[in-house]
Design an enzyme around this catalytic site. Structure first.
Site: not given
Ligand code: GLU
Length: 431
Positions: A102, A216, A218-221
């Site tokens: 990350k 939330g 955003g993109n996911a929500g």
């Molecule tokens: N940020 C996203 C996660 O937490 C996607 C990570 C990715 O696609 O490598 O799973």
């Protein structure tokens, strides 16, 4: 307790349940590599600003490190370590050949002009360029980062490594005209809905008619709200970081989303979303957690449900689309009162799964159709749910612990394979 201690706690809980070997327990308890960087940008007002960034590679036993980069004013190393650890576990739960990593940059992108944002991205990419690469560590979007930022990462990486022909595969979540994959944008949400449907099917229920609240937007929500509504669920509440709305009779989330984009906050959109008879009101980010509803989707940030507010949660099913939105203590309380938690490392794994498909397409110079991606994702998330569910029955435990056990089993076999029958000399350690 630091966020990384939460990650360790969850790993060790599963390790105890399954009696994981001590060697593997030690290996997964510490990240392989942590990098802290400082760089500066030129602000539009002529000032120089120092910026801090982090990249953590937690574990690479199962393949190259994989994980997003978040831009957030409160990012710190502990958080990035925790998120990297969760990526290791997540990739193993859905059985894609990656380890976990990350990145984080301590900045509020909402305060930056486009030019400043590009500088931050390019400087950060240069700073971490020595440790990332298409077969080493592959970043992706996360909180407050998007396809445009991923395109800059690919381009800057190419400037640093001009001979890397596969440079597009250094990052996923790129735009469609720059090696991105169809379906990546909505993959986190789509994957979560597939798991939720699999769970409901198992309990003899269906999505149709269920009331849903989503923290939330955003993109996911917002994709989750759209997909759930398309499948017949009733979206009764959503919030973003500034607050949100409750509409008893349900509302069209896409209309609400257009309004949010126009007005800057979903809390300003009650008139646009509501006016259909029942109770309608503005609510806070905290209120939404305590709403009377069938399903609560957490799609904002970590540590939203804690010991302080867990008793107010009324939903029977909680889906973690964000990473780490429920603390381990609050999770225990929820399970004890009969609430089912669909854990982050399973529920939101669709994002990294379609990142994997994007990476494969880049390396093979292919372009898959939206249907092909959706079909593969559906199969993969369903399989992951079934695998976790089996482990849950085997150990009579909850979905979170079962997901960790499944992941640790897979990591343990990668560890054993790596070390089987090989007497390690010291002349050459590369494998
Ligand atoms: N940020 C996203 C996660 O937490 C996607 C990570 C990715 O696609 O490598 O799973």
């Amino acid at each position: 307790m630091s966020l990384y201690e939460n990650t360790q706690k969850l790993i060790n809980r599963a390790a105890d349940t399954m009696e994981l070997s001590e060697e593997v327990r030690k290996v997964v308890n510490e990240p392989e590599r942590v990098l802290s960087v400082n760089f500066h940008i030129h602000r539009d007002d002529g000032k120089i600003q120092m910026v801090k960034g982090f990249r953590v590679q937690h574990n690479t036993l199962r393949g190259p490190a994989k994980g997003g980069v978040r831009f957030h004013p409160r990012v710190d190393m502990g958080e990035v370590k925790a998120l990297a650890g969760w990526m290791t576990i997540k990739c193993a739960v859905v059985d894609i050949p990656y380890g976990g990593s990350k990145g984080g940059v301590e900045i509020d992108p909402r305060d930056l002009s486009e030019g400043e944002l590009e500088q931050v991205t390019r400087q950060f990419t240069q700073a971490i360029a020595p440790i990332i690469g298409p077969r080493r560590d592959v970043p992706a979007p996360d909180v407050y980062t998007n396809a445009k930022i991923m395109n800059w990462i690919a381009d800057e990486y190419h400037c640093v490594h001009p001979n890397e022909d596969d440079y597009l595969a250094v990052v996923t979540g790129k735009s469609l005209d720059n090696g991105g994959s169809l379906g990546r944008d909505s993959a986190t949400a789509a994957g979560g809905v597939i798991v939720l449907e699999s769970y409901l099917k198992k309990t003899g229920e269906e999505l149709k008619g269920k009331t849903v609240a989503i923290q939330g937007f955003g993109n996911a929500g917002h994709h989750a709200a759209r997909i759930l509504a398309e499948k017949g669920a009733k979206i009764v509440a959503v919030t973003d970081s500034k607050g949100g709305i409750y509409v008893e009779n349900g509302f069209d989330p896409m209309k609400a989303h257009s309004c949010k984009l126009e007005k800057g906050g979903i809390g300003e959109c009650l008139t646009e979303a509501g006016s259909n008879g029942g109770e309608e009101k503005k609510i806070s980010n905290e209120d939404i957690l305590a709403l009377e509803c069938d399903i609560l989707v957490l799609a904002a940030l970590e540590n939203q449900i804690t010991e302080a507010n867990v008793n107010a949660v009324k939903a029977k099913v909680v889906v973690e689309l964000a990473n780490g939105p429920i603390t381990p203590e609050a999770h225990e309380t929820l399970e004890n009162k009969g609430t089912t938690v669909i854990p982050d490392i399973l529920a939101n794994a669709g994002g990294v799964t379609v990142s994997y498909y994007e990476w494969e397409q880049n390396l093979r110079h292919e372009k898959w159709t939206e249907e092909a991606v959706a079909e593969k994702l559906e199969k993969s998330q369903r399989q992951a749910f079934e695998d976790v569910d089996k482990v849950k029955d085997e150990f009579k435990t909850d979905y979170r612990n079962a997901s960790y056990i499944l992941a640790l089993r897979r990591i343990e076999s990668a560890f054993e394979e790596k070390h089987s029958g090989k007497a390690h000399g010291f002349s050459c350690m590369t494998e």
